[in-house]
Write a protein that holds these residues in place. Structure first.
Motif, PDB file in Angstrom:
ATOM      1  N   MET A 173      27.640  83.111  65.258  1.00  0.00           N
ATOM      2  CA  MET A 173      27.838  81.870  66.016  1.00  0.00           C
ATOM      3  C   MET A 173      26.533  81.478  66.718  1.00  0.00           C
ATOM      4  SD  MET A 173      31.539  81.302  66.808  1.00  0.00           S
ATOM      5  CE  MET A 173      31.926  81.506  68.504  1.00  0.00           C
ATOM      6  N   LYS A 174      26.304  80.193  66.729  1.00  0.00           N
ATOM      7  CA  LYS A 174      25.052  79.699  67.276  1.00  0.00           C
ATOM      8  C   LYS A 174      25.370  78.682  68.357  1.00  0.00           C
ATOM      9  CE  LYS A 174      22.591  77.312  64.444  1.00  0.00           C
ATOM     10  NZ  LYS A 174      21.717  76.724  63.457  1.00  0.00           N
ATOM     11  N   ARG A 175      24.752  78.849  69.504  1.00  0.00           N
ATOM     12  CA  ARG A 175      24.992  77.896  70.573  1.00  0.00           C
ATOM     13  C   ARG A 175      24.113  76.679  70.351  1.00  0.00           C
ATOM     14  NH1 ARG A 175      25.463  78.955  76.994  1.00  0.00           N
ATOM     15  NH2 ARG A 175      24.196  77.123  77.333  1.00  0.00           N
ATOM     16  N   ILE A 176      24.714  75.498  70.355  1.00  0.00           N
ATOM     17  CA  ILE A 176      23.930  74.300  70.047  1.00  0.00           C
ATOM     18  C   ILE A 176      23.624  73.488  71.300  1.00  0.00           C
ATOM     19  CG2 ILE A 176      23.823  72.195  68.678  1.00  0.00           C
ATOM     20  CD1 ILE A 176      23.943  74.374  66.802  1.00  0.00           C
ATOM     21  N   LEU A 177      24.638  73.203  72.058  1.00  0.00           N
ATOM     22  CA  LEU A 177      24.411  72.300  73.181  1.00  0.00           C
ATOM     23  C   LEU A 177      25.497  72.504  74.213  1.00  0.00           C
ATOM     24  CD1 LEU A 177      23.359  68.639  73.018  1.00  0.00           C
ATOM     25  CD2 LEU A 177      25.448  69.157  74.249  1.00  0.00           C
ATOM     26  N   ALA A 178      25.109  72.693  75.440  1.00  0.00           N
ATOM     27  CA  ALA A 178      26.106  72.818  76.497  1.00  0.00           C
ATOM     28  C   ALA A 178      26.178  71.514  77.268  1.00  0.00           C
ATOM     29  CB  ALA A 178      25.735  73.967  77.423  1.00  0.00           C
ATOM     30  N   GLY A 179      27.220  70.772  77.084  1.00  0.00           N
ATOM     31  CA  GLY A 179      27.397  69.509  77.794  1.00  0.00           C
ATOM     32  C   GLY A 179      28.165  69.743  79.073  1.00  0.00           C
ATOM     33  N   ALA A 187      31.281  69.053  79.815  1.00  0.00           N
ATOM     34  CA  ALA A 187      32.601  69.619  79.615  1.00  0.00           C
ATOM     35  C   ALA A 187      32.746  70.165  78.204  1.00  0.00           C
ATOM     36  CB  ALA A 187      33.657  68.551  79.850  1.00  0.00           C
ATOM     37  N   LEU A 188      31.765  69.904  77.378  1.00  0.00           N
ATOM     38  CA  LEU A 188      31.916  70.239  75.972  1.00  0.00           C
ATOM     39  C   LEU A 188      30.864  71.239  75.554  1.00  0.00           C
ATOM     40  CD1 LEU A 188      32.435  66.637  74.752  1.00  0.00           C
ATOM     41  CD2 LEU A 188      34.112  68.443  74.524  1.00  0.00           C
ATOM     42  N   LEU A 189      31.299  72.371  75.066  1.00  0.00           N
ATOM     43  CA  LEU A 189      30.372  73.350  74.541  1.00  0.00           C
ATOM     44  C   LEU A 189      30.462  73.242  73.027  1.00  0.00           C
ATOM     45  CD1 LEU A 189      28.493  75.634  75.442  1.00  0.00           C
ATOM     46  CD2 LEU A 189      30.412  77.192  75.077  1.00  0.00           C
ATOM     47  N   LEU A 190      29.363  72.820  72.407  1.00  0.00           N
ATOM     48  CA  LEU A 190      29.386  72.686  70.953  1.00  0.00           C
ATOM     49  C   LEU A 190      28.898  73.982  70.333  1.00  0.00           C
ATOM     50  CD1 LEU A 190      27.971  69.081  70.670  1.00  0.00           C
ATOM     51  CD2 LEU A 190      30.337  69.797  70.521  1.00  0.00           C
ATOM     52  N   VAL A 191      29.769  74.630  69.610  1.00  0.00           N
ATOM     53  CA  VAL A 191      29.439  75.919  69.015  1.00  0.00           C
ATOM     54  C   VAL A 191      29.656  75.824  67.511  1.00  0.00           C
ATOM     55  CG1 VAL A 191      30.027  78.358  68.931  1.00  0.00           C
ATOM     56  CG2 VAL A 191      30.154  77.133  71.095  1.00  0.00           C
ATOM     57  N   ALA A 192      28.620  76.172  66.755  1.00  0.00           N
ATOM     58  CA  ALA A 192      28.741  76.090  65.298  1.00  0.00           C
ATOM     59  C   ALA A 192      29.453  77.317  64.752  1.00  0.00           C
ATOM     60  CB  ALA A 192      27.359  75.973  64.674  1.00  0.00           C
ATOM     61  N   GLY A 235      32.154  72.258  64.032  1.00  0.00           N
ATOM     62  CA  GLY A 235      32.256  72.111  65.487  1.00  0.00           C
ATOM     63  C   GLY A 235      30.936  71.855  66.181  1.00  0.00           C
ATOM     64  N   ALA A 236      29.842  71.725  65.419  1.00  0.00           N
ATOM     65  CA  ALA A 236      28.520  71.592  66.045  1.00  0.00           C
ATOM     66  C   ALA A 236      28.182  70.154  66.416  1.00  0.00           C
ATOM     67  CB  ALA A 236      27.443  72.149  65.128  1.00  0.00           C
ATOM     68  N   LYS A 237      28.972  69.213  65.933  1.00  0.00           N
ATOM     69  CA  LYS A 237      28.666  67.816  66.275  1.00  0.00           C
ATOM     70  C   LYS A 237      29.771  67.194  67.102  1.00  0.00           C
ATOM     71  CE  LYS A 237      26.478  64.565  64.271  1.00  0.00           C
ATOM     72  NZ  LYS A 237      25.136  64.336  64.846  1.00  0.00           N
ATOM     73  N   LEU A 238      29.350  66.299  67.999  1.00  0.00           N
ATOM     74  CA  LEU A 238      30.320  65.518  68.755  1.00  0.00           C
ATOM     75  C   LEU A 238      30.588  64.238  67.957  1.00  0.00           C
ATOM     76  CD1 LEU A 238      31.629  65.686  71.619  1.00  0.00           C
ATOM     77  CD2 LEU A 238      29.775  64.222  72.410  1.00  0.00           C
ATOM     78  N   ALA A 256      41.576  66.229  74.191  1.00  0.00           N
ATOM     79  CA  ALA A 256      41.042  67.570  74.465  1.00  0.00           C
ATOM     80  C   ALA A 256      39.637  67.741  73.894  1.00  0.00           C
ATOM     81  CB  ALA A 256      41.975  68.622  73.856  1.00  0.00           C
ATOM     82  N   PRO A 257      38.848  68.641  74.498  1.00  0.00           N
ATOM     83  CA  PRO A 257      37.481  68.861  74.013  1.00  0.00           C
ATOM     84  C   PRO A 257      37.439  69.191  72.517  1.00  0.00           C
ATOM     85  CG  PRO A 257      37.831  70.052  76.067  1.00  0.00           C
ATOM     86  CD  PRO A 257      39.152  69.451  75.694  1.00  0.00           C
ATOM     87  N   GLU A 258      38.406  69.978  72.050  1.00  0.00           N
ATOM     88  CA  GLU A 258      38.415  70.363  70.638  1.00  0.00           C
ATOM     89  C   GLU A 258      38.387  69.148  69.717  1.00  0.00           C
ATOM     90  OE1 GLU A 258      38.005  72.891  68.585  1.00  0.00           O
ATOM     91  OE2 GLU A 258      37.389  73.752  70.503  1.00  0.00           O
ATOM     92  N   PHE A 259      39.137  68.113  70.099  1.00  0.00           N
ATOM     93  CA  PHE A 259      39.253  66.947  69.219  1.00  0.00           C
ATOM     94  C   PHE A 259      38.006  66.051  69.281  1.00  0.00           C
ATOM     95  CE2 PHE A 259      40.763  62.856  67.632  1.00  0.00           C
ATOM     96  CZ  PHE A 259      41.437  63.252  66.491  1.00  0.00           C
ATOM     97  N   GLN A 260      37.142  66.248  70.289  1.00  0.00           N
ATOM     98  CA  GLN A 260      35.920  65.434  70.377  1.00  0.00           C
ATOM     99  C   GLN A 260      34.860  65.933  69.389  1.00  0.00           C
ATOM    100  OE1 GLN A 260      36.518  62.959  72.504  1.00  0.00           O
ATOM    101  NE2 GLN A 260      38.404  64.100  72.914  1.00  0.00           N
ATOM    102  N   LYS A 261      35.042  67.172  68.938  1.00  0.00           N
ATOM    103  CA  LYS A 261      34.015  67.781  68.080  1.00  0.00           C
ATOM    104  C   LYS A 261      34.365  67.588  66.618  1.00  0.00           C
ATOM    105  CE  LYS A 261      34.060  71.571  71.316  1.00  0.00           C
ATOM    106  NZ  LYS A 261      34.403  73.006  71.348  1.00  0.00           N
ATOM    107  N   GLN A 262      33.366  67.817  65.806  1.00  0.00           N
ATOM    108  CA  GLN A 262      33.634  67.813  64.372  1.00  0.00           C
ATOM    109  C   GLN A 262      32.782  68.866  63.685  1.00  0.00           C
ATOM    110  OE1 GLN A 262      32.635  64.007  62.740  1.00  0.00           O
ATOM    111  NE2 GLN A 262      30.536  64.094  63.407  1.00  0.00           N
TER     112      GLN A 262
END
Lengths: 414, 361
Positions: free
Chosen positions: A1-7, A9-14, A314-317, A408-414
């Motif tokens: 797993m790679k951490r991409i961006l910590a927003g 409220a949204l943590l984007l994790v690939a 999950g790495a993109k919003l 929910a945060p999950e649904f904001q990601k793709q």
């Protein structure tokens, strides 16, 4: 797993999908506007690779149902300085885009149409462009997004919408307008860091003098307005006596420039893989672009075939357009009137055909994250789930649970 | 601060971080930044009508001597800026001409990026310079508010910045029942901003925020339509009138609190000195900045005038930059907002004194 961006409220994790079901979910998020109820199972059953192959050839997919649905919006009114007609033209174009994005079976085609319309952005409210925007999308962009880049580029260069938007229609010898020439290099082809100078911009503008339009809104080369003097662009002496061919050759030269391959590859990878694609991925995709003379189907395929694409779950919003349409699809909503959705996109700051700068909208999360954006999205989720968007109908026994899912945060990601 | 709001913000502090002291104890200073996106034609906004080269370069689009609103015998304001003239006369409005970025780019995107990151020529800067100026412990109150649908680059990286195109939206708490627990920070900020009775133009919303004393230190607004490549006179006149009237209405609405407020306008670059073939102007270099309110040394056009003679132009075609935009912001940030570490705000740059602010309101 790679951490991409910590927003905020949204943590984007690939992550890498492992099961066919997860691969289907990932493909539907990135290569479509999200899944409708049942889509994941359907795509997993037919096989994700087969589904992708099909999506890469939209002409083989029957889409008559949605074409019939959008036919009623295929109307453009001559604006005659009438603001109401301008708004109506933009509303018609936006209605088509939204219905196609939500309902077309040619989903990847819609994703790439969105990408190329943004790459070759035209701001519709400018003068007569609202009248030209539907033609631009239908006749200039859509027929060419699976062909060669240089043909797409040349078509935009001759499109009345672009000629008006970036003022080249008015540029002539002795009365130069360098707006289009600059953006042609900076945004459409070689990119701002390719090392061109102000002199290159001016010379290219001279090359393109006479590329204009008729009163009826058709392209016309006007030899009398063309500068026949000698010019040098990026070190290349142009063919000053060639008339329109001088510009056509220069545009093909720019399309084939190695910096263009890199620029287009970077943008495609940013859209389809992650906000910071690796140089290795970009080079691989750029190479396919160069090796195939800018074949856009092959280039997109190079992105999808990459391990980076498959490990980026999950790495993109989602952009506002992706978010709103994916929510409508996930909720299984029926669109009777797309305009309330067009309004919601304006509220989220990315109204269709309304990006004023030639850059188009950002394709990175930082433009869409943050407190205000979060609040706008949860407002949208609540309104959609509770049937508060007139013309967009959702059938649900538990509106609160649906809103919670879509917000929910999950649904904001793709 | 009214009592109801005080209770509300104090209540927040119970489950958030501590309130900044000034929010509850005194009226704080505010910086308002107005970005004119698209590169405004500074030469037609504040006209060097005393310069013959200006008229020689613009046979069709120059603002005639008889039409300008005279400022100091050499410069005159575009007639559409009439509503700003009272502020010039009472010396609360200053003008900095031939201002801009030292970077030569004529790309809108790069130039805006350089200006907002505060690091001309450096693309790798992640945060905005205003965000760096606000650096400090996280606050439960948004310290910076942008009346835009997306957070501007200038505020990127500020933990307490919030963007919202319409503050009135925050009064609608239909979503809070479902989502307050999922997004606690967003809804805490929404409760504070939602208590402000704000409506109207973005600057009117900023005025309401300032008057409500919720502790906002920086507000950001932006305007579009300045990229005037063709037929520029009518649209520029309209846009300048709107700009002028909205700033004037803002100052009127803020009233005596304008002593605590400084508004700065900026734009990514200026436009060519010569008009182009379509009665418009192409991308140029130096342009103009306005500074209004607080302890501004107004009634004066600041900055060295480089002249419009052929040999005086930047790259032979554009107004040269004699005042770095960072000088203006550094002065306002330090003298007005009390920001100390300018080395962090503008790394690798030593701002010069432009004396546009006296620091004493």
């Amino acid at each position: 797993m790679k951490r991409i961006l910590a927003g905020a409220a949204l943590l984007l994790v690939a992550a890498t999908p492992t099961t066919e079901r997860q691969r289907a979910e990932h493909a539907l998020n990135r290569l479509a506007f999200g899944a409708r109820p049942g889509d994941v199972e359907r795509v997993a059953r037919m096989g994700v690779d087969r589904w992708i192959e099909q999506q890469l050839h939209p002409e083989r997919i029957d889409d008559r149902a949605v074409e019939a649905r959008v036919a009623r919006y295929d109307v453009a009114l001559a604006p005659d300085r009438d603001r109401k007609k301008v708004r109506q033209n933009i509303a018609n174009a936006a209605s088509q885009r939204i219905v196609r994005a939500a309902e077309s079976e040619r989903q990847l085609n819609e994703v790439m149409t969105d990408f190329w319309l943004n790459h070759f952005n035209v701001f519709a409210p400018k003068r007569v462009t609202s009248f030209l925007i539907a033609d631009y999308e239908r006749d200039t962009i859509r027929p060419r997004i699976w062909g060669r880049f240089e043909d797409l580029l040349l078509a935009t260069a001759k499109s009345p919408a672009m000629l008006v938007y970036l003022d080249n229609a008015r540029s002539r010898n002795e009365a130069l307008n360098e707006n289009y020439a600059r953006e042609l290099m900076e945004l459409h082809t070689i990119g701002v860091d390719a090392g061109y100078t102000q002199k290159d911009v001016t010379e290219l503008a001279r090359v393109l003098t006479g590329w204009s339009i008729t009163r009826e809104g058709e392209f016309r080369f006007r030899p009398a307005l063309h500068d026949r003097g000698s010019k040098t662009v990026l070190g290349v002496r142009t063919c000053a006596s060639c008339g329109i061919e001088e510009g056509e050759r220069m545009i093909r030269f720019l399309a084939r420039h190695p910096a263009t391959a890199k620029h287009i590859a970077t943008k495609l990878c940013t859209r389809l893989v992650s906000d910071q694609p690796s140089p290795q991925l970009i080079e691989r995709v750029a190479k396919r672009f160069r090796d195939t003379n800018g074949d856009l189907r092959e280039t997109v395929k190079a992105v999808i075939d990459s391990p980076e694409f498959w490990s980026s779950r999950g790495a993109k919003l989602k952009s506002p357009f992706e978010y709103a349409v994916s929510a409508v699809r996930a909720a299984g909503a029926r669109i009777d009137d797309p305009l309330p959705l067009a309004r919601e996109l304006r509220k989220m700051g990315e109204g269709l055909y309304l990006a004023q700068p030639p850059t188009g909208y950002s394709d990175q999360a930082e433009a869409w994250s943050g407190t205000g954006a979060t609040l706008a999205r949860v407002d949208f989720a609540v309104a959609l789930a509770n049937n508060k968007l007139p013309g967009v109908r959702v059938q649900t026994s538990d509106a609160e649970a649906l809103a919670k899912h879509l917000g929910a945060p999950e649904f904001q990601k793709q | 601060m009214n009592r109801r709001l005080f209770l509300r913000t104090t209540g927040l502090a119970l489950f958030g971080a501590a309130l900044p002291l000034h929010a509850a104890t005194r009226r704080n200073k505010v910086l308002v930044v107005l970005f004119q996106r698209g590169a405004v034609d500074g030469l037609n906004m504040i006209v060097p009508y005393g310069e013959q080269a200006y008229y020689a370069s613009r046979p069709n689009i120059a603002i005639a001597r008889k039409d300008v609103l005279d400022l100091d015998g050499f410069f005159g304001a575009h007639p559409s800026l009439a509503s700003l003239l009272p502020f010039w006369k009472d010396r609360s409005l200053a003008i900095v001409h031939a201002a801009g970025s030292p970077d030569a780019t004529r790309s809108h995107f790069d130039a805006q990026d350089f200006m907002e990151s505060g690091t001309p020529g450096v693309k790798s800067t992640k945060d905005g310079f205003v965000a760096r100026a606000l650096a400090g412990p996280k606050s439960s109150v948004p310290r910076a508010v942008a009346i835009t649908s997306q957070l501007p680059r200038m505020l990127a990286g500020a933990p307490d910045a919030i963007a919202a195109a319409d503050l009135a939206k925050f009064r609608n708490d239909g979503a809070s029942k479902v989502f307050a627990a999922m997004y606690p920070d967003a809804f805490a900020a929404a409760r504070v901003l939602g208590s402000v009775d704000a409506s109207g133009s973005p600057l009117q919303q900023v005025a309401a925020l300032i008057k409500a004393d919720v502790g906002v230190e920086v507000a950001f607004v932006e305007t579009n339509g300045w990229d005037t490549h063709a037929g520029q006179n009518a649209p520029l006149a309209n846009n300048l009138k709107r700009l002028s009237d909205e700033i004037a209405a803002f100052a009127k609405s803020v009233g005596s609190r304008m002593n605590d407020v400084v508004l700065v306008t900026t734009s990514e670059f200026g436009r060519t000195v010569k008009e182009n073939g379509n009665r418009g102007t192409d991308h140029g270099h130096g342009t103009v900045m306005l500074v209004l309110g607080g302890a501004t040394r107004g009634g004066k056009v600041h900055g060295a005038w480089p002249g419009l003679g052929r040999e005086q132009l930047f790259e032979g075609r554009d107004l040269a930059v004699t005042t770095d935009f960072r000088d203006v912001f550094a002065e306002v940030l330090s003298k007005h907002l009390g920001v100390r570490e300018m080395g962090r705000v503008f790394p690798g740059y030593a701002p010069r004194d432009v004396r546009v602010s006296s620091g004493v309101a």
